[in-house]
Design a protein around this motif. Structure first.
Motif, PDB file in Angstrom:
ATOM      1  N   ARG A 159      -0.232   4.510   3.702  1.00 40.11           N
ATOM      2  CA  ARG A 159      -0.678   3.379   4.507  1.00 40.11           C
ATOM      3  C   ARG A 159       0.413   2.395   4.869  1.00 40.11           C
ATOM      4  O   ARG A 159       0.688   1.468   4.108  1.00 40.11           O
ATOM      5  N   ARG A 198      -7.841   8.081  -2.565  1.00 39.76           N
ATOM      6  CA  ARG A 198      -8.349   6.862  -1.912  1.00 39.76           C
ATOM      7  C   ARG A 198      -8.948   5.866  -2.877  1.00 39.76           C
ATOM      8  O   ARG A 198      -9.301   4.758  -2.479  1.00 39.76           O
ATOM      9  N   ASP A 211      -8.844   3.564   9.013  1.00 39.70           N
ATOM     10  CA  ASP A 211      -8.855   4.053   7.639  1.00 39.70           C
ATOM     11  C   ASP A 211     -10.226   4.623   7.311  1.00 39.70           C
ATOM     12  O   ASP A 211     -11.156   4.511   8.113  1.00 39.70           O
ATOM     13  N   ASN A 262       0.766  -1.254   0.000  1.00 39.59           N
ATOM     14  CA  ASN A 262       0.000   0.000   0.000  1.00 39.59           C
ATOM     15  C   ASN A 262       0.792   1.297   0.000  1.00 39.59           C
ATOM     16  O   ASN A 262       0.221   2.343  -0.272  1.00 39.59           O
ATOM     17  N   GLU A 263       2.073   1.273   0.335  1.00 40.22           N
ATOM     18  CA  GLU A 263       2.773   2.547   0.536  1.00 40.22           C
ATOM     19  C   GLU A 263       3.159   3.196  -0.787  1.00 40.22           C
ATOM     20  O   GLU A 263       3.745   2.557  -1.660  1.00 40.22           O
ATOM     21  N   ARG A 299      -6.566  -1.323   4.329  1.00 40.86           N
ATOM     22  CA  ARG A 299      -6.070  -2.006   5.519  1.00 40.86           C
ATOM     23  C   ARG A 299      -7.234  -2.666   6.237  1.00 40.86           C
ATOM     24  O   ARG A 299      -8.327  -2.762   5.696  1.00 40.86           O
ATOM     25  N   ASP A 316      -3.439   8.378   4.766  1.00 39.42           N
ATOM     26  CA  ASP A 316      -3.425   8.006   3.350  1.00 39.42           C
ATOM     27  C   ASP A 316      -2.071   7.518   2.851  1.00 39.42           C
ATOM     28  O   ASP A 316      -1.943   7.137   1.698  1.00 39.42           O
TER      29      ASP A 316
END
Lengths: 760, 288
Positions: A685, B261, B191, A665-666, B187, A683
């Motif tokens: 993550r 997102r 979040d 995710n990063e 995750r 955001d």
């Protein structure tokens, strides 16, 4: 002695409670932002809102007029210094660039680049001052992506950057700082011998170290020019050296006191705030405290590079890899100095190859200048190579561990970057994976298993230690390396082992720059090895002195005295019949036998043992959402000798977890103006605890012959294999090769849809 | 320099008067888990902050004619520990408990989540699906409106000056009714929803759906009510055709944006996935 010849150890290899533990769990430990001085001002930084802009002028007059504002500074308050190469953190850099990164001089080169700073009596006054500084920017075209930056016609960050390492040297400036090639044998000819060739390009995203503690410091510039700095960093001597260099101050004028550090992972091997705080203190006459917000950490401090990795490997039908070729393009951020060098050197290091070539490019882009991050560069090239090796295993229909065992580096293997390996544990970590129950757990639908192996050099270097014996027979061990991973415990343990006393009787401290000999920074997985060696040497000197005091007491030759279990004893019946003298006895009488007992060792430790590790991960992929769940994770690693096994396991687990975040995710998300959109942990993550299974570890011990107890560095290897291991597991689960990091849910879902479309 | 006024009244009347008489921007502080973050980051600089946690009636959950009245300052943790609320409305309680962390749960409230007016608010699709209403107090007395009528866009609500939400009301639960809320985040916690889906269904004795409400979060400027998705369920026993129709209706209703997102394409697809999965849970809870 144990049957294998290693000495019987009483302390090394045990798991005592860490000496800094109580302070940390009760909140008493002083981290960077906890420290205060009377009369301190609040220092804050004004940062560029533009990814690339010429600074035409900065008008600070309105800011200076605000009540409570005591100092305002810009790059004009710092000496303009000439280009000078320095060894920074875990890679080379240039002091001119470091100065420019600390405070932009002519151009702001990334969103978040510092352009001015203020010190005021309150945070509100400092904020008002920042808002009142008028910067006249000429906004310039910017470039974020590494390959875009290499294209002819791309916006050029530095008009004095001419690619080095190409012949003839270019006459027009570009964003490519350097090209490098590492080569062994005849790669092109070797591919001719291959039955199977795998060739593919992979891409990784820049990722931040994600340390919990933001950068913070307090600086005081006294009327006589003496400077005191209190800060958290990966090296108080590093801070001293860089501040001296950047501000033109003699090293003797600067004293840096290390505070506790809340994570660094390489990201605190640089200075950002310290030179600014010193200048603001000099201008205001007051101590100045500065602390970054999380947003500033993301916008203003260095992550590691993102990059592209093109890999080609050739193998025989039996699985013998005959050739490897790779091209790495790493973005360095705004100034030259990505870790592409170590990326190249480590790329194929887990394999025994005669014909191998790695070409690297160091490329600047309008992003924060990269900083070291755990095994800098290695995870990026490893993601490419270990993904390609997995593809080769599939092509050969061969078990991926067996394929790696067949080609693993071993004693006598010549690495592409030059050295021939001595005692290493690459094979042993692969065998440990095969022997672990996780290797044979049955998998369900949409579940897959992936494996990858990794390498890191580890370093030694300059370290000092002082051992003082107290009047009651207890000891103090002073070293100069901030304790990031439990090094206080391991220093105390090694001293206790030599002195033959309980570890609880040894108090380890991390001393300031004026109280202990020079230590290179905490990085490169060097402290347990190198500083540990200094502790062992100093402790041995203390033992020799203790033996001399006993000899004097007994009036026998010193070589007739032995040191056993913390006591001086006669070497044998010929030496005489004396009651043993304990450390307590000798310490109590030291005033009468020659004075205090203490010893210092300063050395440049050579022979850091290379580290290898193999990771095995099981994942489950939700095809509909693209979410990847980590079911099981095993990391095996050669620690040489685990001084404190819990902290070795902790390092391995932490590295694996950071790698899982890197894999899944990063990423830095930029808008079309080159502004960072996700400067926070919501955001950006990193994994949370509930994302993870227990990270199982197996510590393999192939002793490093150059360390008194066989220790190797352990902190960096574990972040090298996770990304490829995860990608290989996803491929195993859903039959899709993910070539780009992060393998986030939208990307995985998209790949699933594309696969479905292709099958229709 | 910025210095807001702060008041902590003990009655609704007092709070309403403070809000009605405020000059400039006035904000209600319930749990503060959004407001304090916005203050600290400088996004918001209200002139007046009215803390409603000292108004006793806003701190309680009461049973009312077979339904519930949940005070505006009741926290997620308090909702989770209520003796019967999560038995009757498990989807709603699950939704509010997804907000933030254990620490945040001690503060975060349904009403704060609603009035922050984020399209990604977790508790809102669940409340809408269940047919919840809110009681609004203002200078002209009280009024009651469906939850979906409160948010009007990101960060904005239909509340007039001087008005505040004092309670959420849940209707008496019909027999054979089940609700569920699911959200997608990259995750497992800590979040903000990329997509959220709330579904509430009522079945007849044979297991056929007789009433349904479907609500989607984070796929439009406000939380959506999707009547076509409900229609796909009504009359079905959640067979494959109904699921496919539900998925299609959910996707068709989405008007998301591309942002950090999630992408439009991804959010739209996942809205269909979550609607199906939430419907399956709701059917199960309804006794199918």
């Amino acid at each position: 002695m144990a049957p294998d010849g290693t000495p019987d150890l009483k302390v090394v290899g045990t798991r005592p409670i860490r000496p800094d533990g109580v302070d940390k769990v009760t909140g008493r430990a002083q981290f960077g932002a906890d420290f205060q001085l009377p009369g301190q001002l609040v220092g804050k930084v004004l940062r560029s809102p533009h990814a690339h802009a010429r600074i035409r002028s900065i008008d600070t007059s309105k800011a200076e007029a605000i009540p409570g504002v005591k100092a305002v500074m810009t790059a004009a308050d710092m000496p303009e210094i000439t280009s000078e190469e320095a060894f920074v953190g875990e890679g080379p850099a240039d002091f001119k660039d470091m100065s420019g990164n600390t405070m932009a001089r002519d151009k702001a080169l990334y969103d978040g680049h510092a352009v001015a700073a203020v010190a005021a009596t309150s945070a509100a006054a400092a904020d008002a001052a920042l808002a009142a500084i008028e910067v006249d920017y000429e906004v310039l075209p910017h470039v974020i992506d590494v390959e875009d930056a290499m294209v002819e016609g791309a916006p050029v960050l530095h008009d004095d950057m001419f690619t080095s390492g190409v012949d003839p040297k270019p006459t027009t400036p570009s964003n490519v700082a350097k090209r490098m090639v590492f080569e062994l044998g005849d790669v092109d000819a070797a591919f001719g011998k291959a039955d199977i060739v795998i060739e593919r390009k992979y891409k990784t995203a820049p990722v931040h170290q994600g340390y919990i503690e933001p950068h913070a410091c307090v600086a005081q510039y006294a009327a006589d020019g003496q400077v005191q700095i209190y800060c958290s960093s990966q090296g108080q001597f590093m801070v001293r050296a860089y501040v001296a260099k950047l501000l033109g101050i003699d090293i003797s004028e600067i004293r840096v006191t290390p505070l506790e550090i809340g994570g660094g992972f390489g990201g605190k091997t640089l200075v950002y705030l310290e030179p600014l705080a010193v200048v603001l203190s000099r201008k205001s006459g007051r101590p100045v405290k500065m602390a970054m917000t999380r947003e500033e950490v993301f916008r203003g401090s260095g992550p590691t590079s993102g990059g592209t990795v093109w890999v080609k490997i050739g193998a025989k039908r039996d699985g013998t890899i005959v050739a490897g070729d790779a091209v790495l393009k790493f973005q360095a951020g705004a100034y030259a100095g990505s870790p592409v060098g170590p990326g190249c050197m480590t790329a194929f290091a887990v394999y025994d190859l005669q014909d191998v070539r790695i070409t690297g490019y160091d490329v600047v882009t309008n992003r924060p200048k990269v900083a070291a991050y755990r095994a800098p560069g290695a995870p990026i090239s490893n993601f490419g190579v270990e993904s390609a090796v997995d593809e080769l295993a599939r092509e050969l229909d061969m078990d991926p561990v067996e394929l790696r065992l067949k080609n693993a580096a071993k004693k006598g293997t010549k690495a592409a970057y030059g050295p021939t390996f001595g005692d290493i544990g690459c094979v042993e970590t692969l065998e440990a994976v095969k022997d672990h129950p996780n290797y044979n757990v049955p998998l369900g639908p949409n579940q897959g298993r992936g494996v990858a192996a990794g390498f890191w050099f580890n370093i030694g270097g300059e370290s000092s230690a002082t051992v003082n014996i107290n009047e009651d027979g207890t000891a103090v061990v002073a070293t100069g390396n901030p304790d990031i991973g439990g090094s206080r415990a391991s220093m105390a343990m090694m001293a206790a082992e030599v002195l033959g006393i309980d570890v609880e009787r040894v108090r380890p401290i991390v001393a300031d720059t004026s109280s202990v000999g020079y230590c290179f920074l905490t990085g490169g997985s060097r402290v347990t090895f190198a500083t540990g060696m200094a502790v062992v040497e100093a402790s041995k000197s203390v033992v020799n002195e203790l033996k001399a005091r006993a000899a004097k007491t007994w009036d026998i030759p010193v070589d007739a005295v032995e040191w056993q279990d913390g006591r001086a004893v006669p070497a044998g019946s010929n030496a005489g019949d004396f009651e043993p003298l304990s450390l307590e006895d000798l310490a109590a009488k030291s005033g009468r036998t020659g004075g205090p007992i203490a010893a210092t060792s300063s050395l440049n430790a050579q022979g850091a043992g290379p580290g290898f590790g193999t990771h095995l991960v099981d994942v489950e992929v939700d095809r509909e959402t693209g979410h990847v769940k980590v079911l099981r994770y095993l990391a095996t690693q050669d620690a040489g000798r685990a001084i404190h096994p819990s902290y070795v396991e902790g390092q391995i687990q932490g590295g694996a977890v950071q790698g899982i975040g890197w894999a899944l995710n990063e990423e830095y998300i930029y808008d079309d103006q080159g502004r960072l959109e996700n400067p926070g942990f919501l955001d950006y993550r990193i994994p949370v605890a509930s994302d993870l299974p227990m990270i199982d570890t197996v510590v393999v011990e192939v002793p490093n012959p150059r360390h008194p107890y066989g220790a190797r560095g352990v902190g960096e290897v574990p972040i090298v294999p996770p990304m490829a291991a995860m990608a290989n597991a996803i491929q195993d689960a859903i039959g899709i090769r993910m070539t780009e990091l992060p393998m986030s849910p939208p990307k995985v879902r998209k790949a699933v849809d594309e696969q479905a479309a292709a099958e229709e | 320099m910025y210095a807001p006024s702060f008041a902590a009244p003990t009655t609704v009347a007092e709070a309403v008067q403070l809000l009605a008489n405020a000059s400039g921007v006035a904000k209600v502080l319930a749990g503060g888990t959004d407001l304090l973050v916005q203050l600290r980051s400088g996004i918001l600089k209200p002139d007046l902050i009215v803390d409603t946690k000292r108004i006793p009636e806003l701190r309680t959950i009461t049973s009312e004619g077979g339904g519930y009245r949940i005070g505006a300052s009741v926290s997620g943790a308090e909702a989770g520990e209520h003796a019967t609320l999560s038995r009757d409305w498990p989807g709603i309680v699950e939704a509010v408990e997804l907000i933030g962390s254990t620490q945040i749960q001690g503060r975060a409230s349904f009403v704060g989540n609603l009035c922050n007016a984020s399209p990604a608010a977790d508790s809102v699709p669940a409340l809408i699906a269940a047919g919840a209403t809110v009681v609004i107090a203002g200078p002209n007395g009280e009024r009651e409106v469906p939850v979906e009528e409160v948010p009007t866009g990101p960060g904005s609500t239909s509340l007039a000056k001087g008005e505040m939400v004092v309670a959420v009301k849940l209707p008496p639960k019909p027999a054979r009714t089940g609700d569920a809320y699911l959200r997608f985040i990259p995750r497992t916690e800590m979040d903000i929803a990329v997509v959220g889906a709330g579904v509430c269904v009522t079945l007849d004795e044979g297991g056929t759906c007789t009433a349904a409400k479907v609500s989607l979060g984070a796929v439009a400027p406000t939380v959506l009510v999707v009547p076509d998705a409900a229609a796909a369920l009504i009359g079905s026993k959640l067979d494959d055709a109904a699921l496919a129709a539900l998925d299609a209706a959910a996707r068709a209703a989405c008007k998301p944006i591309d942002d950090k997102r999630g992408t439009i394409e991804y959010r739209t697809k996942v809205a269909g996935v979550l609607a199906r999965r939430a419907a399956a849970t709701a059917f199960k809870r309804a006794g199918a």
